[in-house]
Write a protein that holds these residues in place. Sequence first.
Motif, PDB file in Angstrom:
ATOM      1  N   LYS A 226      27.044 -21.481  15.249  1.00  0.00           N
ATOM      2  CA  LYS A 226      25.821 -19.944  14.876  1.00  0.00           C
ATOM      3  C   LYS A 226      27.115 -18.683  14.581  1.00  0.00           C
ATOM      4  CE  LYS A 226      26.646 -18.979  19.945  1.00  0.00           C
ATOM      5  NZ  LYS A 226      27.003 -20.167  20.441  1.00  0.00           N
ATOM      6  N   ALA A 227      27.542 -18.461  13.379  1.00  0.00           N
ATOM      7  CA  ALA A 227      28.004 -17.152  13.166  1.00  0.00           C
ATOM      8  C   ALA A 227      27.651 -16.276  14.106  1.00  0.00           C
ATOM      9  CB  ALA A 227      28.335 -16.081  12.098  1.00  0.00           C
ATOM     10  N   VAL A 228      29.385 -15.158  14.893  1.00  0.00           N
ATOM     11  CA  VAL A 228      28.833 -14.469  16.035  1.00  0.00           C
ATOM     12  C   VAL A 228      30.043 -13.110  15.507  1.00  0.00           C
ATOM     13  CG1 VAL A 228      29.802 -13.746  17.984  1.00  0.00           C
ATOM     14  CG2 VAL A 228      28.830 -16.314  17.381  1.00  0.00           C
ATOM     15  N   ALA A 229      29.158 -11.527  15.658  1.00  0.00           N
ATOM     16  CA  ALA A 229      30.710 -10.637  15.376  1.00  0.00           C
ATOM     17  C   ALA A 229      30.756 -10.575  16.526  1.00  0.00           C
ATOM     18  CB  ALA A 229      28.577  -9.954  14.983  1.00  0.00           C
ATOM     19  N   LEU A 230      32.223  -9.888  16.379  1.00  0.00           N
ATOM     20  CA  LEU A 230      33.389  -9.101  17.408  1.00  0.00           C
ATOM     21  C   LEU A 230      33.526  -7.792  16.220  1.00  0.00           C
ATOM     22  CD1 LEU A 230      35.787 -12.478  18.122  1.00  0.00           C
ATOM     23  CD2 LEU A 230      32.891 -11.835  18.477  1.00  0.00           C
ATOM     24  N   THR A 231      34.221  -7.088  17.531  1.00  0.00           N
ATOM     25  CA  THR A 231      34.167  -5.342  16.974  1.00  0.00           C
ATOM     26  C   THR A 231      35.756  -5.931  16.587  1.00  0.00           C
ATOM     27  OG1 THR A 231      35.597  -5.571  19.266  1.00  0.00           O
ATOM     28  CG2 THR A 231      33.459  -4.471  19.342  1.00  0.00           C
ATOM     29  N   ASP A 232      36.171  -4.992  15.796  1.00  0.00           N
ATOM     30  CA  ASP A 232      37.661  -4.826  14.981  1.00  0.00           C
ATOM     31  C   ASP A 232      38.362  -5.605  16.058  1.00  0.00           C
ATOM     32  OD1 ASP A 232      36.839  -4.505  13.552  1.00  0.00           O
ATOM     33  OD2 ASP A 232      37.580  -2.701  12.373  1.00  0.00           O
ATOM     34  N   ASP A 233      38.506  -4.324  17.703  1.00  0.00           N
ATOM     35  CA  ASP A 233      39.581  -4.982  18.365  1.00  0.00           C
ATOM     36  C   ASP A 233      39.835  -6.319  19.698  1.00  0.00           C
ATOM     37  OD1 ASP A 233      40.735  -2.753  18.645  1.00  0.00           O
ATOM     38  OD2 ASP A 233      39.746  -1.250  19.734  1.00  0.00           O
ATOM     39  N   GLN A 234      38.612  -6.640  19.451  1.00  0.00           N
ATOM     40  CA  GLN A 234      37.628  -8.498  20.184  1.00  0.00           C
ATOM     41  C   GLN A 234      38.005  -9.615  18.798  1.00  0.00           C
ATOM     42  OE1 GLN A 234      33.841  -7.923  20.158  1.00  0.00           O
ATOM     43  NE2 GLN A 234      33.504  -7.725  22.365  1.00  0.00           N
ATOM     44  N   MET A 235      38.140  -9.033  17.464  1.00  0.00           N
ATOM     45  CA  MET A 235      39.046 -10.025  16.400  1.00  0.00           C
ATOM     46  C   MET A 235      40.823  -9.681  16.649  1.00  0.00           C
ATOM     47  SD  MET A 235      37.269 -12.358  14.089  1.00  0.00           S
ATOM     48  CE  MET A 235      38.340 -13.211  13.790  1.00  0.00           C
ATOM     49  N   LEU A 236      41.187  -9.037  16.411  1.00  0.00           N
ATOM     50  CA  LEU A 236      42.456  -8.370  16.289  1.00  0.00           C
ATOM     51  C   LEU A 236      42.855  -9.658  18.099  1.00  0.00           C
ATOM     52  CD1 LEU A 236      45.016  -7.714  15.242  1.00  0.00           C
ATOM     53  CD2 LEU A 236      44.960  -6.066  16.961  1.00  0.00           C
ATOM     54  N   HIS A 237      42.490  -9.059  18.851  1.00  0.00           N
ATOM     55  CA  HIS A 237      42.736 -10.284  20.037  1.00  0.00           C
ATOM     56  C   HIS A 237      43.360 -11.246  20.213  1.00  0.00           C
ATOM     57  CE1 HIS A 237      44.265  -6.147  22.156  1.00  0.00           C
ATOM     58  NE2 HIS A 237      42.919  -5.565  22.231  1.00  0.00           N
TER      59      HIS A 237
END
Length: 295
Positions: A226-237
Amino acid sequence: MKIVLTGSLGHISQPVAQQLIALGHTVTVISHNPKRAAAITALGATPAIGSIRDAAFLTQTFQGADAVYLMITAASAGDIFEAGKQQAAIYATAVKQAGVSQVVNLSSVGANLGPEVGSLHIYHIIETYLKQALPAVNLSFIRPTAMFYNLFGSLASIRQDHAIYTNNSLTAVGSWVSPNDIAPVVVQALTAPTAATSVQYVASDEKTYPEIAALLGQALHMPDLKAVALTDDQMLHRLLATGAPKQFTEQYVKTVAYERDQDFYADYRLHHPVLGPTKLADFAPIFAKVVAQQH
């Protein structure tokens, strides 16, 4: 024609070299790695071993060329924008000193935008510098969209979590391209150039992230991928935790956020290319084969 290529035997430069040689052109391929020389020679090209940061080496290599192909691999460490500007300056110096009249530059979608577009702003800097520094040269800027092989960056999460993580939209359609479809466009620009400055987008397929997950999942026999959407902060970390360089990662997340929140593809739509023949459905089995080989 005598044509010089940067990019060694990479995803795009190698098929460009092969196609040019098949058409009867004389091709020189620049590589920093001496170990590539034999493979370049085997293609029927002449190897030029040296650094693209060496203006004197480039000038000598460009001498007598009818056209040159310039590409820049975005630096992942340090100031990526300053590195891009410096490389553009070195290229411009060599082109001028060697008297080259035709340049094809591998740029990117997003090159029409400013610092707000994050990491892709490097291509705006490069295009602008080359246009200002080389007013008498025919410049062809080739702007591919997202590369299929960028999806290999999700290999670990696909294996571990059966997930492709992104801070992009899961409902918006993104544009993707195969290197196989970029090469003929570059060859055409090198061998049948248009006068002055031209810009050409290259794309192969247009899909949402869930559609991509479905295609890869089918090829991987992983129906729950599946594709999972993260927030910008979550993706950055998440990316920083893998050891990715801080500035590049911050700018990359900014790029994806801009694509999600703004009309990133406005100029692309205005100059929409005919989509190339290689689709993400064709890439999915290749992706699955790589996954199987790395187990």
